[in-house]
Design a protein around this motif. Structure first.
Motif, short mmCIF file in Angstrom:
data_model
loop_
_atom_site.label_atom_id
_atom_site.label_comp_id
_atom_site.label_asym_id
_atom_site.label_seq_id
_atom_site.Cartn_x
_atom_site.Cartn_y
_atom_site.Cartn_z
N GLY A 28 -4.57 3.38 -1.65
CA GLY A 28 -3.28 3.90 -2.09
C GLY A 28 -2.30 2.83 -2.49
N VAL A 29 -1.28 3.26 -3.25
CA VAL A 29 -0.23 2.40 -3.76
C VAL A 29 1.11 2.96 -3.30
N ALA A 30 2.04 2.08 -2.92
CA ALA A 30 3.38 2.54 -2.55
C ALA A 30 4.38 1.39 -2.76
N PRO A 31 5.64 1.76 -3.02
CA PRO A 31 6.13 3.08 -3.44
C PRO A 31 5.61 3.39 -4.84
N ALA A 32 5.22 4.62 -5.08
CA ALA A 32 4.55 4.97 -6.33
C ALA A 32 5.44 4.76 -7.55
N HIS A 33 6.78 4.96 -7.40
CA HIS A 33 7.69 4.81 -8.55
C HIS A 33 7.99 3.35 -8.85
N ASP A 34 7.75 2.46 -7.89
CA ASP A 34 7.98 1.02 -8.09
C ASP A 34 6.98 0.26 -7.21
N MET A 81 8.60 -4.17 6.94
CA MET A 81 8.62 -5.61 7.20
C MET A 81 9.07 -6.40 5.98
N LEU A 82 8.74 -5.89 4.79
CA LEU A 82 9.10 -6.57 3.55
C LEU A 82 10.46 -6.11 3.02
N ASN A 83 11.16 -5.31 3.83
CA ASN A 83 12.50 -4.84 3.48
C ASN A 83 12.54 -4.05 2.18
N VAL A 84 11.51 -3.24 1.96
CA VAL A 84 11.49 -2.35 0.81
C VAL A 84 12.28 -1.10 1.19
N GLU A 85 13.33 -0.83 0.46
CA GLU A 85 14.24 0.26 0.81
C GLU A 85 13.59 1.61 0.52
N ALA A 106 -10.00 10.36 8.31
CA ALA A 106 -10.33 9.12 9.02
C ALA A 106 -9.56 7.91 8.50
N ALA A 107 -9.51 7.74 7.17
CA ALA A 107 -8.93 6.52 6.60
C ALA A 107 -7.46 6.67 6.23
N ALA A 108 -7.06 7.87 5.78
CA ALA A 108 -5.67 8.06 5.32
C ALA A 108 -4.63 7.78 6.40
N PRO A 109 -4.82 8.21 7.67
CA PRO A 109 -3.81 7.90 8.68
C PRO A 109 -3.62 6.40 8.91
N VAL A 110 -4.71 5.64 8.83
CA VAL A 110 -4.60 4.18 8.98
C VAL A 110 -3.76 3.62 7.84
N PHE A 111 -4.03 4.08 6.62
CA PHE A 111 -3.26 3.65 5.46
C PHE A 111 -1.77 3.91 5.68
N ALA A 112 -1.43 5.13 6.11
CA ALA A 112 -0.03 5.52 6.25
C ALA A 112 0.71 4.63 7.26
N LYS A 113 0.08 4.37 8.38
CA LYS A 113 0.74 3.56 9.42
C LYS A 113 0.91 2.11 8.97
N VAL A 114 -0.11 1.56 8.34
CA VAL A 114 -0.02 0.16 7.91
C VAL A 114 0.94 0.02 6.73
N MET A 115 0.87 0.93 5.76
CA MET A 115 1.75 0.84 4.60
C MET A 115 3.20 1.01 5.01
N ALA A 116 3.50 1.98 5.87
CA ALA A 116 4.88 2.20 6.32
C ALA A 116 5.42 0.96 7.02
N GLY A 117 4.63 0.41 7.92
CA GLY A 117 5.07 -0.79 8.64
C GLY A 117 5.24 -1.99 7.71
N ALA A 118 4.31 -2.16 6.78
CA ALA A 118 4.37 -3.31 5.87
C ALA A 118 5.59 -3.25 4.97
N LEU A 119 5.88 -2.06 4.42
CA LEU A 119 7.05 -1.93 3.54
C LEU A 119 8.34 -2.19 4.29
#
Length: 583
Positions: free
Chosen positions: A519-525, A562-566, A547-560
């Motif tokens: 997956g890609v996020a945020p999709a608009h930018d 951490m990188l101060n993506v609003e 199985a895989a989507a929940p891992v993606f969601a938790k890591v992507m949310a935390g990473a964004l």
């Protein structure tokens, strides 16, 4: 009267005896002076040579291996000073070294080697001048050994590699052997860069093996260099922990995850399970040490469907607004069937992706020659190495044929008949997120000049229009009707695709699966791409969306975060979409 005369007679010095004594002493003095002159002035070389044989050695000064750090200079690998216990069997024999048994037994106890074994090794090699008894001793143990004052023993400087992040990033960083040479991962790939060369000097040792004089420098060495990786240790730690939890909860065999920066191609995290503690030698089994994100290949399943749509749009054989008939939920191609889970009816191109219709994708694939599909896969990096130069990387397998049956072409479209790695899937989706451009991936932090990141030239492998259209089609994947509701992230729109592929066995396919989500996020930018692969999840939650989507969601949310993506609210996102339609 005569007695008194005899008493007053004084002894007289005999001239002959006096002369003899003077000449004897003079002769001895002359002989000594001559001998000293002969030794020190006329022919000193022989004795100097004999002395040098016994005391002069060429020594290499220890050079610490370079540091490995993450992008913020947090330590990932550092060398810790240690000491090696070395014996000189020849010197020990000359000094009757084993006379003090108690001291030798104390030595054996502190280094954990039986006294009998130490004695046997030394006595079995009487002509050696250098014999390792124990490597990588701590300073405290070394100090105790010094106090034993055993003849013929010396302590040589060396170092031991320490990995502060432990199992979190073990496979990527790799390990060194006892001689501090890289044998896995980054340590091996950049061994020459990290190692440098040591200075060689002539030294003089005393009879106890201690250095008493540095005589001269023979060769000047080259210092080691540090390595600054693109890895963000915060994101890496989060990714590994979530992947570890998922592997345990799903009772999976293994898993891997890659986080990729869309704009720079930098790898921010690369995690694998099962992992190991690189500081504990006993945990270094091959199945733990392997970097599965680049070495384990799998059939990607439905995660490649967006690229079949992209290939059809590029070829002009498909229009985004078309409706594809998928009833009755299956189709016959030759002697085989392509099936959906149920009859999905008529689907738009976007719905073909969001509902992951094998029939719909296969019908689109039939409009193109197989080489058209393969050409797109090759352009996106399948079947080729990433350029990271890490040992163990696989390029995947794509079978080439002169003729492709309709069914074989269909299987290509929904991810069977070829293999990929987790890193390759992340790289493919980064093209959709980066306006159709493929940026070379790197494990090293990109350099900055005047505050600007210096980027290599990207390759345009898809047109910007096609890449943007396909990415927008994938935005609804986390909404009702999509296959990845568990990949939803509040405040960050997600574009992605699930994959669930059966694992091949002899004669066909078995009952084990590979679950994946990219997956890609945020999709608009787009900022990040995350690819997750779970190998052989057990139980009912073996699909990619479970199985895989929940891992993606938790890591992507935390990473964004951490990188101060609003984050954005729904009204803001609707306004952004409206502006795009107006343009």
């Amino acid at each position: 009267m005569k007695a008194k005369v005899k008493a007053n007679i004084r002894p007289e010095l005999s001239p002959g005896r006096f002369k003899f004594l003077v000449w004897l002493l003079s002769f001895i003095f002359i002989v000594l002076v001559a001998k000293a002159a002969s030794i020190q002035v006329i022919s000193p070389d022989k004795l100097r040579h004999e002395s040098d044989i016994r005391s002069v050695r060429t020594n290499e000064l220890e050079v610490q291996r370079g540091l490995i750090t993450d992008r913020y200079n947090d330590m990932l690998a550092v060398s810790v000073p240690m000491l090696a216990l070395v014996a000189d069997p020849q010197l020990i024999a000359q000094n009757d070294g084993f006379a003090d048994v108690n001291r030798w037994q104390a030595l054996a106890e502190v280094i954990g080697v039986p006294y009998a074994k130490i004695k046997h090794r030394i006595e079995s090699n009487p002509k050696l001048r250098w014999l390792y008894l124990k490597r990588q001793l701590t300073p405290g143990v070394a100090n105790y050994i010094r106090q034993l004052k055993l003849p013929g023993l010396l302590l040589s400087e060396e170092s031991r590699r320490y990995y502060p992040a432990g199992e979190t990033i073990a496979q990527l960083i790799g390990i060194t052997n006892i001689d501090d040479q890289g044998i896995e991962g980054i340590e091996r790939a950049y061994d020459q860069w990290l190692t440098g060369t040591s200075d060689k000097v002539d030294i003089r040792r005393n009879n106890t093996g201690e250095v008493v004089e540095i005589l001269s420098e023979i060769k000047s060495g080259k210092p080691s260099k540090d390595l600054n990786l693109s890895i963000d240790l915060r994101i890496q730690s989060l990714a590994y922990q979530e992947l570890k939890n998922a592997t345990a909860n799903l009772n999976a065999t293994s898993a891997s995850l890659v986080v990729l920066d869309v704009k720079t191609g930098e790898i921010l995290a690369m995690a694998n399970t099962p992992s190991f503690n690189p500081n504990v030698t006993s945990q270094r089994q091959p199945f733990r040490v392997r970097n599965r994100a680049i070495s384990d290949t799998f059939e990607p399943g439905s995660t490649v469907k967006p690229f079949v749509i992209a290939a059809a749009l590029e070829a002009g054989v498909l229009k985004p607004e078309e409706v594809i008939a998928t009833s009755p939920g299956y189709m016959r191609l030759g002697g085989s069937y392509v099936r959906d889970g149920r009859d999905l009816g008529d689907l738009t191109v976007q719905q073909v992706l969001l509902k992951s219709s094998n029939v719909g994708t296969s019908k689109i694939a039939q409009r193109m020659p197989a080489q058209e599909i393969l050409g797109t896969y090759y352009a996106l990096g399948l079947g080729s190495f990433s350029g990271l130069q890490l040992n163990g990387e696989q390029d995947g397998l794509i079978n080439e044929r002169y003729r492709w049956s309709d069914f074989e072409k269909a299987t290509l479209s929904f991810g069977y008949g070829f293999t990929v790695t987790t890193l390759q899937m992340a790289r493919m989706y980064s093209v959709l997120a980066n306006e159709g451009k493929m940026m070379p991936v790197t494990i090293l932090k990109r350099a900055k000049v005047d505050g600007e990141v210096q980027l290599p030239e990207a390759t345009q492998v898809l047109s910007k229009e096609v890449a943007d259209k396909v990415l927008k089609m994938l935005v609804g994947i986390t909404k009702p009707g999509g296959t990845a509701l568990k990949a939803h992230i509040e405040g960050y729109p997600v574009a992605g695709k699930t994959g669930t592929s059966e694992k091949a066995v002899a004669g066909g396919y078995g009952n084990d699966y590979v679950a994946s989500f990219v997956g890609v996020a945020p999709a608009h930018d787009p900022k990040l791409v995350i690819a997750v692969m779970i190998n052989e999840p057990k139980g009912d939650d073996y699909h990619g969306g479970d199985a895989a989507a929940p891992v993606f969601a938790k890591v992507m949310a935390g990473a964004l975060q951490m990188l101060n993506v609003e984050p954005v609210i729904e009204q803001q996102l609707q306004f952004v979409n409206l502006q795009e339609r107006v343009r």
